[in-house]
Scaffold this active site. Structure first.
Site, mmCIF file in Angstrom:
data_model
loop_
_atom_site.group_PDB
_atom_site.id
_atom_site.type_symbol
_atom_site.label_atom_id
_atom_site.label_comp_id
_atom_site.label_asym_id
_atom_site.label_seq_id
_atom_site.Cartn_x
_atom_site.Cartn_y
_atom_site.Cartn_z
ATOM 1 N N ASN A 67 0.803 -1.229 0.000
ATOM 2 C CA ASN A 67 0.000 0.000 0.000
ATOM 3 C C ASN A 67 0.839 1.284 0.000
ATOM 4 O O ASN A 67 0.459 2.271 -0.616
ATOM 5 C CB ASN A 67 -0.995 -0.004 1.166
ATOM 6 C CG ASN A 67 -0.327 -0.001 2.506
ATOM 7 O OD1 ASN A 67 0.686 -0.664 2.700
ATOM 8 N ND2 ASN A 67 -0.865 0.748 3.434
ATOM 9 N N GLY A 78 2.113 -5.989 7.292
ATOM 10 C CA GLY A 78 1.182 -6.625 6.362
ATOM 11 C C GLY A 78 -0.077 -7.032 7.090
ATOM 12 O O GLY A 78 -0.415 -6.472 8.136
ATOM 13 N N GLU A 125 3.658 -5.273 12.318
ATOM 14 C CA GLU A 125 2.731 -4.147 12.121
ATOM 15 C C GLU A 125 1.613 -4.653 11.233
ATOM 16 O O GLU A 125 1.831 -4.919 10.045
ATOM 17 C CB GLU A 125 3.459 -2.974 11.450
ATOM 18 C CG GLU A 125 4.638 -2.427 12.225
ATOM 19 C CD GLU A 125 4.231 -1.815 13.551
ATOM 20 O OE1 GLU A 125 3.066 -1.413 13.709
ATOM 21 O OE2 GLU A 125 5.087 -1.750 14.453
ATOM 22 N N CYS A 138 -3.133 1.691 6.313
ATOM 23 C CA CYS A 138 -3.511 1.013 7.565
ATOM 24 C C CYS A 138 -4.059 1.995 8.584
ATOM 25 O O CYS A 138 -4.767 1.616 9.503
ATOM 26 C CB CYS A 138 -2.304 0.281 8.131
ATOM 27 S SG CYS A 138 -0.901 1.380 8.358
ATOM 28 N N GLU A 178 7.560 0.638 15.906
ATOM 29 C CA GLU A 178 8.602 1.164 15.025
ATOM 30 C C GLU A 178 8.808 2.636 15.373
ATOM 31 O O GLU A 178 8.127 3.190 16.223
ATOM 32 C CB GLU A 178 8.163 1.010 13.560
ATOM 33 C CG GLU A 178 7.986 -0.444 13.155
ATOM 34 C CD GLU A 178 7.671 -0.606 11.677
ATOM 35 O OE1 GLU A 178 6.735 0.059 11.197
ATOM 36 O OE2 GLU A 178 8.359 -1.392 11.011
HETATM 37 P P1 NAD Z 1 0.142 -9.381 3.194
HETATM 38 O O1 NAD Z 1 0.177 -9.856 4.592
HETATM 39 O O2 NAD Z 1 -0.614 -10.176 2.203
HETATM 40 O O3 NAD Z 1 1.604 -9.240 2.595
HETATM 41 C C1 NAD Z 1 2.596 -8.443 3.209
HETATM 42 C C2 NAD Z 1 3.955 -8.984 2.820
HETATM 43 O O4 NAD Z 1 4.129 -10.270 3.389
HETATM 44 C C3 NAD Z 1 4.146 -9.155 1.316
HETATM 45 O O5 NAD Z 1 5.469 -8.822 0.978
HETATM 46 C C4 NAD Z 1 3.905 -10.643 1.131
HETATM 47 O O6 NAD Z 1 4.533 -11.178 -0.002
HETATM 48 C C5 NAD Z 1 4.516 -11.200 2.398
HETATM 49 N N1 NAD Z 1 4.026 -12.524 2.801
HETATM 50 C C6 NAD Z 1 2.865 -13.123 2.482
HETATM 51 N N2 NAD Z 1 2.804 -14.352 3.052
HETATM 52 C C7 NAD Z 1 3.946 -14.515 3.749
HETATM 53 C C8 NAD Z 1 4.462 -15.557 4.567
HETATM 54 N N3 NAD Z 1 3.791 -16.682 4.768
HETATM 55 N N4 NAD Z 1 5.656 -15.388 5.146
HETATM 56 C C9 NAD Z 1 6.346 -14.249 4.983
HETATM 57 N N5 NAD Z 1 5.911 -13.225 4.206
HETATM 58 C C10 NAD Z 1 4.722 -13.364 3.603
HETATM 59 O O7 NAD Z 1 -0.393 -7.889 3.267
HETATM 60 P P2 NAD Z 1 -0.725 -6.924 2.047
HETATM 61 O O8 NAD Z 1 -2.004 -7.365 1.433
HETATM 62 O O9 NAD Z 1 0.479 -6.757 1.208
HETATM 63 O O10 NAD Z 1 -0.943 -5.543 2.821
HETATM 64 C C11 NAD Z 1 -2.140 -5.131 3.354
HETATM 65 C C12 NAD Z 1 -2.171 -5.328 4.848
HETATM 66 O O11 NAD Z 1 -1.068 -4.661 5.453
HETATM 67 C C13 NAD Z 1 -3.398 -4.746 5.503
HETATM 68 O O12 NAD Z 1 -3.898 -5.649 6.454
HETATM 69 C C14 NAD Z 1 -2.881 -3.489 6.184
HETATM 70 O O13 NAD Z 1 -3.627 -3.060 7.297
HETATM 71 C C15 NAD Z 1 -1.528 -3.930 6.585
HETATM 72 N N6 NAD Z 1 -0.665 -2.789 6.836
HETATM 73 C C16 NAD Z 1 -0.319 -2.504 8.132
HETATM 74 C C17 NAD Z 1 0.470 -1.391 8.409
HETATM 75 C C18 NAD Z 1 0.882 -1.055 9.827
HETATM 76 O O14 NAD Z 1 1.784 -0.237 9.986
HETATM 77 N N7 NAD Z 1 0.289 -1.651 10.844
HETATM 78 C C19 NAD Z 1 0.912 -0.582 7.356
HETATM 79 C C20 NAD Z 1 0.525 -0.900 6.059
HETATM 80 C C21 NAD Z 1 -0.257 -2.007 5.812
#
Ligand code: NAD
Length: 488
Positions: free
Chosen positions: A156, A232, A254, A288, A467
């Site tokens: 995002n 994520g 996060e 997020c 962080e």
């Molecule tokens: P995601 O969890 O699908 O992916 C995030 C990252 O993790 C990607 O690089 C993905 O390839 C990797 N990943 C996926 N499966 C994995 C595994 N089994 N082991 C290790 N890595 C793996 O999330 P997304 O769809 O890319 O992002 C959206 C989410 O991120 C939303 O839930 C959003 O709220 C969250 N987010 C949180 C923050 C925060 O600071 N709290 C900031 C931005 C986004």
């Protein structure tokens, strides 16, 4: 102009070199605004991660022991180079993610540069504690880098969040194996070239592209990677914790959010309306920190709702490259379907769509892009699925509340606890609510204003750890207490 900016086949960055995946495989990368594949990223696997870890391990000793001012100079150089290529980065981010170019130019890329500059200078001021113990001696705490650390980020805010992890990890003296989202890999690829231009020693920063279940999983599983910083989804965070916990890795997670915007009758009305439009729909609601549950005190509910809807309807959903665009494209066809399914769910749960609710079909070059009109839903109870689950798109609900306690109960009712924003001119109420809201971040009469020194992160299912500032440098170092015994 960065050399590789127009490449259609991106590369990994391992040991200072641009390399294809060991397997030779690629994955498609889409431009969401046109709905077509426009590039390919390496579809790496555990072999590439192992290669990166070997390089990082070899680089670690020299990097960790570099005089602080020299380490700082590398990071500041990275910041300068990102700024020098700001326009190119902004365009790449917009094409890759679908976000308005103006947003990438004003927020994402300047912040990526700021991340390097902030931690590049912070490392010069980082200190550790000493404890004098009477009759015993003096304790001092050494903080040493951990070694090789893994950084995994989402789609995002691609470069913004990628560098938010990489910069403190490097500043603290670690070597990094980093993985950007496979959905938005382009600016991470460009960052490889920035690292080359900055003459970062080979192996200090390694960037491995690919799917989460392959590359991400391999990073989390690798026994030589001692800490993982992940941003994520909550489900992915749980999977990572399951894998990492028995290996006793340090974890910073996060995760998702379902943030409330709480509007009291005594707010600065115009500012509250305008900022709530931004907090709801900036970056297509794909931040997020976006508020997705708007709670409004009953006495001003109709007035606020009318003013809010009027401004939401005026938002321009258009080609991300147009300067007047407010909302660009949704990041992927799959994510668009997910967001649409929540709009459908809201209807079956009894919600009324006040505006938006539909996929938009633009014309010309964007005719096959993934666009959605900003959507406002009312009439839903606070505990229905639409109000409890993260949607992560341009969809918000609006509902009235009667008392401060009810606002608090509604706000705290979800499993998430990332960020809340409240709008009131009453100082007592602001302090009381800020104290009782179960969130890691509370904004009063503002939204998403960030001082990089402050702790950033969520509670409950929104994550573990913080962080930002010293929190990040503490996460990326291992404390060791040393006691020198002496008697006066
Ligand atoms: P995601 O969890 O699908 O992916 C995030 C990252 O993790 C990607 O690089 C993905 O390839 C990797 N990943 C996926 N499966 C994995 C595994 N089994 N082991 C290790 N890595 C793996 O999330 P997304 O769809 O890319 O992002 C959206 C989410 O991120 C939303 O839930 C959003 O709220 C969250 N987010 C949180 C923050 C925060 O600071 N709290 C900031 C931005 C986004």
């Amino acid at each position: 102009m960065l050399l590789h900016a127009s490449d259609t086949h991106f590369s990994n960055f391992i040991n200072g070199k641009l390399l294809p995946a060991a397997s030779g495989d690629y994955l498609p990368v889409y431009n969401p605004a046109i709905g077509e594949v426009y590039a390919y990223a390496p579809a790496s696997d555990s072999n590439d991660v192992a290669h990166a870890v070997t390089a990082a391990k070899a680089a670690f000793g020299a990097w960790a022991n570099l005089p602080l001012d020299r380490r700082a100079a590398y990071l500041i150089k990275m910041a300068d180079l990102i700024e020098e290529h700001l326009e190119q980065f902004a365009l790449a981010e917009s094409e890759d993610n679908g976000k308005p170019l103006s947003l990438a130019r004003s927020v994402d890329i300047p912040r990526a540069a700021a991340n390097f500059r902030f931690f590049g200078t912070a490392l010069l001021h980082f200190s550790s504690e000493a404890h004098y113990t009477e009759g015993m001696g003096i304790n001092y705490t050494l903080r040493r880098p951990i070694g090789v650390v893994g950084c995994i980020s989402p789609w995002n805010l691609p470069l913004y969040l990628f560098t938010w992890k990489i910069a403190p990890a490097l500043a603290a003296g670690n070597c990094v194996v980093a993985k950007p989202s496979e959905i938005t890999p382009r600016t991470a690829f460009l960052l490889s070239e920035i690292a080359q231009k900055a003459q970062l020693p080979p192996g200090v920063l390694n960037i491995v592209h690919g799917y989460g279940t392959k590359v991400g999983q391999a990073i989390v599983e690798h026994p030589q990677i001692k800490a993982i910083s992940f941003t994520g989804g909550t489900r992915t965070g749980a999977e990572i914790a399951r894998t990492a916990a028995p290996m006793f890795k340090k974890l910073s997670l996060e995760l998702g959010g379902k943030n409330p915007s709480i509007i009291f009758a005594d707010c600065d009305f115009d500012k509250a309306v305008a900022t709530t439009v931004r907090s709801s729909f900036t970056n297509q609601g794909e931040i997020c920190l976006c508020g997705s549950r708007i709670l409004v005190e009953k006495s001003i509910y109709q007035k606020f709702k009318n003013a809010f809807i009027e401004q939401v309807k005026a938002l321009n959903v258009a080609d991300p490259l147009n300067e007047t665009t407010n909302l660009g494209a949704i990041v992927s066809a799959e994510h668009l379907q997910k967001v649409l399914s929540y709009i459908q769910l809201a209807k079956t749960e009894g919600g009324t769509i006040l505006c938006g609710g539909e996929q938009l079909h633009l014309t010309d070059r964007c005719k096959n892009g993934w666009f959605l009109s900003p959507t406002v839903i009312e009439g839903l109870p606070h505990d229905c699925r639409t109000n409890q689950e993260e949607i992560f798109g341009p969809v918000v609900t609006i509902m009235p509340f009667d008392t401060d306690q009810q606002a608090l109960d509604y706000a705290n009712s979800t499993e998430y606890g990332l960020a809340a924003n409240i709008w009131t001119q009453n100082l007592d109420r602001a302090h009381k609510m800020a104290n009782l809201l179960a969130f890691g971040i509370v904004w009063v009469n503002c939204w998403m204003m960030r001082d990089l020194r402050t702790p950033f992160g969520g509670v409950k299912s929104s994550g573990v750890g913080r962080e930002g500032g010293w929190e990040a440098l503490r996460f990326f170092t291992e404390p060791k207490n040393v006691l020198i015994s002496y008697k006066i």
